[in-house]
Motif scaffolding. Sequence first.
Motif, PDB file in Angstrom:
ATOM      1  N   ILE A   1       0.840  -1.204   0.000  1.00 19.58           N
ATOM      2  CA  ILE A   1       0.000   0.000   0.000  1.00 19.58           C
ATOM      3  C   ILE A   1       0.870   1.246   0.000  1.00 19.58           C
ATOM      4  CG2 ILE A   1      -1.597   1.381   1.426  1.00 19.58           C
ATOM      5  CD1 ILE A   1      -3.050  -0.857   0.057  1.00 19.58           C
TER       6      ILE A   1
ATOM      7  N   SER B   1       0.291   3.426  -3.177  1.00 15.93           N
ATOM      8  CA  SER B   1      -0.759   4.423  -2.950  1.00 15.93           C
ATOM      9  C   SER B   1      -0.354   5.618  -2.104  1.00 15.93           C
ATOM     10  CB  SER B   1      -1.968   3.753  -2.282  1.00 15.93           C
ATOM     11  OG  SER B   1      -2.459   2.696  -3.070  1.00 15.93           O
TER      12      SER B   1
ATOM     13  N   ALA C   1      -0.892   3.522   5.939  1.00 19.36           N
ATOM     14  CA  ALA C   1      -1.168   2.348   5.109  1.00 19.36           C
ATOM     15  C   ALA C   1      -2.426   1.626   5.568  1.00 19.36           C
ATOM     16  CB  ALA C   1       0.030   1.400   5.131  1.00 19.36           C
TER      17      ALA C   1
ATOM     18  N   THR D   1      -5.420   3.709   4.459  1.00 19.79           N
ATOM     19  CA  THR D   1      -5.491   3.767   3.000  1.00 19.79           C
ATOM     20  C   THR D   1      -6.014   2.448   2.431  1.00 19.79           C
ATOM     21  OG1 THR D   1      -3.674   5.343   2.939  1.00 19.79           O
ATOM     22  CG2 THR D   1      -4.161   4.182   0.890  1.00 19.79           C
ATOM     23  N   ALA D   2      -5.625   1.335   3.029  1.00 13.58           N
ATOM     24  CA  ALA D   2      -6.058   0.024   2.539  1.00 13.58           C
ATOM     25  C   ALA D   2      -7.572  -0.131   2.569  1.00 13.58           C
ATOM     26  CB  ALA D   2      -5.401  -1.077   3.372  1.00 13.58           C
TER      27      ALA D   2
ATOM     28  N   ARG E   1      -7.568   6.907  -3.018  1.00  8.12           N
ATOM     29  CA  ARG E   1      -6.294   6.822  -2.299  1.00  8.12           C
ATOM     30  C   ARG E   1      -5.326   7.959  -2.618  1.00  8.12           C
ATOM     31  NH1 ARG E   1      -5.297   0.256  -2.479  1.00  8.12           N
ATOM     32  NH2 ARG E   1      -7.047  -0.227  -1.081  1.00  8.12           N
TER      33      ARG E   1
END
Length: 168
Positions: free
Chosen positions: A18, A22, A44, A47-48, A55
């Motif tokens: 991630i 991202s 992370a 964001t996941a 993202r």
Amino acid sequence: ALRVPERTMNRRMNQAIIQRDSLPETMGRFLAGELTLQHAAHAAEHTALLDPELRGGFDAHIAPTAQSLTASAFDRSLRRLRESIDPASILAKHTKERADRYVSVEPAEHGMAWLTAFIPASAAYAIEDRLRSHALALKTHDEERTLAQLRADTFVEVALFGDVAALG
């Protein structure tokens, strides 16, 4: 061998993917020494849970603010932001956490141990309420155990024997 549990290693690998894919701004700040590893891990994790198309904007928004917050304050900020831009992530987070439920035992000193349960909050509070109610019912003038001890004893009785009738 790293001597890291498989579950921990899987989480770290997913976070790294991630972060790489991202979170270019956040990771740039981390690599420059402006953010801690915990900041990067929190970024992370949140964001996941976002839809992939959200993202990039998330990273652009969080990277500049991360440096001014402690890791725990950053985590809270990320959660609020994630939930505001993607309300579906609330259910996704709950579903993921629920799937990760577990019970573990960790030894302590003097023949004692910690029993930990990671379960839905509604169940945890309901269990605690029943333990407290039963402990209060047992607490008489001649009862020497504290409420905390009565709750612990009730917990053991129910877990081992399925009933609190033997306690009073």
